[in-house]
Design a protein around this motif. Structure first.
Motif, PDB file in Angstrom:
ATOM      1  N   ALA A 154      62.017  12.100  42.226  1.00 51.03           N
ATOM      2  CA  ALA A 154      61.061  11.497  41.281  1.00 51.03           C
ATOM      3  C   ALA A 154      60.712  12.470  40.164  1.00 51.03           C
ATOM      4  O   ALA A 154      60.621  12.093  38.987  1.00 51.03           O
ATOM      5  CB  ALA A 154      59.803  11.058  42.026  1.00 51.03           C
ATOM      6  N   LEU A 155      60.536  13.734  40.503  1.00 48.05           N
ATOM      7  CA  LEU A 155      60.238  14.742  39.484  1.00 48.05           C
ATOM      8  C   LEU A 155      61.415  14.938  38.535  1.00 48.05           C
ATOM      9  O   LEU A 155      61.232  15.117  37.319  1.00 48.05           O
ATOM     10  CB  LEU A 155      59.869  16.066  40.143  1.00 48.05           C
ATOM     11  N   ALA A 156      62.631  14.894  39.080  1.00 46.02           N
ATOM     12  CA  ALA A 156      63.806  15.031  38.226  1.00 46.02           C
ATOM     13  C   ALA A 156      63.944  13.845  37.279  1.00 46.02           C
ATOM     14  O   ALA A 156      64.312  14.014  36.108  1.00 46.02           O
ATOM     15  CB  ALA A 156      65.059  15.173  39.087  1.00 46.02           C
ATOM     16  N   ALA A 157      63.617  12.631  37.775  1.00 45.73           N
ATOM     17  CA  ALA A 157      63.710  11.454  36.912  1.00 45.73           C
ATOM     18  C   ALA A 157      62.706  11.515  35.771  1.00 45.73           C
ATOM     19  O   ALA A 157      62.965  11.007  34.673  1.00 45.73           O
ATOM     20  CB  ALA A 157      63.499  10.192  37.742  1.00 45.73           C
ATOM     21  N   ARG A 158      61.581  12.133  35.996  1.00 43.97           N
ATOM     22  CA  ARG A 158      60.555  12.265  34.950  1.00 43.97           C
ATOM     23  C   ARG A 158      60.707  13.551  34.135  1.00 43.97           C
ATOM     24  O   ARG A 158      59.864  13.849  33.291  1.00 43.97           O
ATOM     25  CB  ARG A 158      59.161  12.220  35.599  1.00 43.97           C
ATOM     26  N   GLN A 159      61.794  14.302  34.405  1.00 42.18           N
ATOM     27  CA  GLN A 159      62.117  15.506  33.642  1.00 42.18           C
ATOM     28  C   GLN A 159      60.975  16.528  33.661  1.00 42.18           C
ATOM     29  O   GLN A 159      60.626  17.133  32.643  1.00 42.18           O
ATOM     30  CB  GLN A 159      62.497  15.153  32.204  1.00 42.18           C
ATOM     31  N   VAL A 160      60.392  16.699  34.836  1.00 31.36           N
ATOM     32  CA  VAL A 160      59.343  17.709  35.001  1.00 31.36           C
ATOM     33  C   VAL A 160      59.993  19.089  35.018  1.00 31.36           C
ATOM     34  O   VAL A 160      61.035  19.302  35.650  1.00 31.36           O
ATOM     35  CB  VAL A 160      58.544  17.458  36.292  1.00 31.36           C
ATOM     36  N   SER A 161      59.410  20.031  34.332  1.00 41.05           N
ATOM     37  CA  SER A 161      59.964  21.382  34.260  1.00 41.05           C
ATOM     38  C   SER A 161      59.726  22.128  35.566  1.00 41.05           C
ATOM     39  O   SER A 161      58.625  22.059  36.136  1.00 41.05           O
ATOM     40  CB  SER A 161      59.329  22.143  33.104  1.00 41.05           C
ATOM     41  N   PRO A 162      60.707  22.874  36.085  1.00 40.25           N
ATOM     42  CA  PRO A 162      60.476  23.701  37.277  1.00 40.25           C
ATOM     43  C   PRO A 162      59.376  24.741  37.061  1.00 40.25           C
ATOM     44  O   PRO A 162      58.649  25.085  38.005  1.00 40.25           O
ATOM     45  CB  PRO A 162      61.836  24.366  37.520  1.00 40.25           C
ATOM     46  N   ASP A 163      59.237  25.237  35.842  1.00 44.58           N
ATOM     47  CA  ASP A 163      58.174  26.215  35.562  1.00 44.58           C
ATOM     48  C   ASP A 163      56.792  25.600  35.758  1.00 44.58           C
ATOM     49  O   ASP A 163      55.853  26.297  36.168  1.00 44.58           O
ATOM     50  CB  ASP A 163      58.311  26.740  34.134  1.00 44.58           C
ATOM     51  N   THR A 164      56.681  24.310  35.486  1.00 45.74           N
ATOM     52  CA  THR A 164      55.404  23.629  35.709  1.00 45.74           C
ATOM     53  C   THR A 164      55.052  23.622  37.187  1.00 45.74           C
ATOM     54  O   THR A 164      53.886  23.818  37.566  1.00 45.74           O
ATOM     55  CB  THR A 164      55.476  22.199  35.166  1.00 45.74           C
ATOM     56  N   LEU A 165      56.041  23.435  38.039  1.00 45.52           N
ATOM     57  CA  LEU A 165      55.794  23.444  39.482  1.00 45.52           C
ATOM     58  C   LEU A 165      55.407  24.843  39.965  1.00 45.52           C
ATOM     59  O   LEU A 165      54.558  24.993  40.852  1.00 45.52           O
ATOM     60  CB  LEU A 165      57.035  22.951  40.223  1.00 45.52           C
ATOM     61  N   THR A 166      56.029  25.865  39.388  1.00 47.09           N
ATOM     62  CA  THR A 166      55.644  27.235  39.742  1.00 47.09           C
ATOM     63  C   THR A 166      54.185  27.496  39.400  1.00 47.09           C
ATOM     64  O   THR A 166      53.430  28.073  40.199  1.00 47.09           O
ATOM     65  CB  THR A 166      56.549  28.231  39.013  1.00 47.09           C
ATOM     66  N   ALA A 167      53.773  27.064  38.217  1.00 45.39           N
ATOM     67  CA  ALA A 167      52.375  27.237  37.812  1.00 45.39           C
ATOM     68  C   ALA A 167      51.439  26.433  38.706  1.00 45.39           C
ATOM     69  O   ALA A 167      50.334  26.898  39.056  1.00 45.39           O
ATOM     70  CB  ALA A 167      52.199  26.827  36.352  1.00 45.39           C
ATOM     71  N   ALA A 168      51.866  25.239  39.105  1.00 46.07           N
ATOM     72  CA  ALA A 168      51.033  24.418  39.988  1.00 46.07           C
ATOM     73  C   ALA A 168      50.826  25.101  41.340  1.00 46.07           C
ATOM     74  O   ALA A 168      49.749  25.013  41.940  1.00 46.07           O
ATOM     75  CB  ALA A 168      51.668  23.046  40.174  1.00 46.07           C
ATOM     76  N   GLY A 169      51.854  25.794  41.841  1.00 44.77           N
ATOM     77  CA  GLY A 169      51.703  26.524  43.093  1.00 44.77           C
ATOM     78  C   GLY A 169      50.677  27.635  42.990  1.00 44.77           C
ATOM     79  O   GLY A 169      49.891  27.863  43.929  1.00 44.77           O
ATOM     80  N   VAL A 170      50.646  28.328  41.854  1.00 44.41           N
ATOM     81  CA  VAL A 170      49.651  29.386  41.661  1.00 44.41           C
ATOM     82  C   VAL A 170      48.242  28.786  41.600  1.00 44.41           C
ATOM     83  O   VAL A 170      47.287  29.342  42.156  1.00 44.41           O
ATOM     84  CB  VAL A 170      49.970  30.175  40.380  1.00 44.41           C
TER      85      VAL A 170
END
Length: 289
Positions: A21-37
């Motif tokens: 689902a994240l890939a279909a919405r073109q979410v950036s992997p860097d955004t997920l890294t920031a969300a983890g922090v």
């Protein structure tokens, strides 16, 4: 001994739908890294400011999100072809920042020296893994007290209020994990070839193979009648007689040449394909009469 890190493949399968689902919405992997922090910071705040039993649920949810984002960012980058060196750097920095933020949540609950010791100890396993990878060993993860175990211990502290014992276990367990990883890396680097060294050796072999395959082409391009590689030969007589034919003693021997005969080189009207002995030359001359 991988500890709870052995459950990572199972956890990745459970997150596959969210990853698609994240890939279909073109979410950036860097955004997920920031969300983890951000999740780690929220868990630290809940641990520091909320009372022991009620804080456990919120800390557990936020740290589960922190682990999920840590799993998703790299997997999403690989699935979408967006792996970059900057992304790898950001991933490492995000992991270290999240670890330190969780430990910082113990500041109101434990002595400063113990919090500082635990913060330092939690970085040691990653230092060992990165140093081993830089030296050519495979990246080593997991251990007795890795990232997953530290998150679980933080939930235990939030539920029980035993901040000092839990923090001591985190510090000692992280140090033991660093030693276990260091021993594993040391043994891996002692092998004849590690994974990275094998790849480098294969590249060298492939390069040598390519160069070797080009050598015949280069030699074929050299002119056969090049002056430095040719020696003068007597003009053939239209009607040779026994008295005018060269004798075996008058023919030059192989040791008179500083260079070997090349294909197509002409000597005395005879094309040689290899260095010939005096007996071979005499046989050919007798056959030409």
């Amino acid at each position: 001994m991988n500890g709870l890190y052995a459950l990572k493949p199972w956890y990745a399968v459970r997150l596959s739908g969210l990853r698609r689902a994240l890939a279909a919405r073109q979410v950036s992997p860097d955004t997920l890294t920031a969300a983890g922090v951000v999740c780690a910071a929220g868990a630290a705040a809940a641990l520091a400011w909320l009372p022991a039993p009620p804080a456990a649920l919120l800390v557990a949810v936020l740290l589960a999100g922190r682990l999920a984002f840590a799993n998703l960012d790299g997997a999403l980058a690989r699935d979408t072809g967006r792996t970059t060196r900057r992304g790898a750097l950001l991933n490492e920095l995000g992991d270290r920042a999240a670890d330190l933020l969780v430990i910082a949540g113990f500041l109101p609950l434990a002595p400063l020296w113990l919090v500082a010791a635990a913060a330092f100890a939690t970085t040691l396993p990653s230092w060992v893994s990165l140093a081993g990878a830089a030296a050519g060993a495979p990246r080593r993860n997991g251990g007795p007290v890795g990232k997953t175990e530290r998150c679980l211990l933080a939930v235990v502290a939030a539920a029980s209020g035993w901040a000092v014992p839990v923090l001591a276990v985190v510090a000692a367990g992280s140090a033991v994990t660093a030693v276990v990883r260091a021993l594993w890396v040391w043994r891996a680097l002692g092998q004849p070839e590690t994974a990275v060294a094998a790849v480098a050796r294969e590249r060298v072999v492939a390069t040598e193979r390519d160069v070797a395959s080009e050598k015949p082409v280069v030699r074929a391009a050299e002119p056969a009648s090049s002056a430095p590689r040719r020696r003068p030969s007597p003009s053939p007589s239209p009607s040779p007689s026994p008295s005018s034919s060269p004798t075996l003693g008058s023919l030059p021997c192989d040791h008179d040449r500083s260079l070997p005969l090349d294909p197509g080189e002409v000597s005395g009207g005879i094309t040689h394909t290899r260095p010939q002995s005096p007996a071979d030359r005499g046989t050919r001359l007798r056959g030409a009469r």
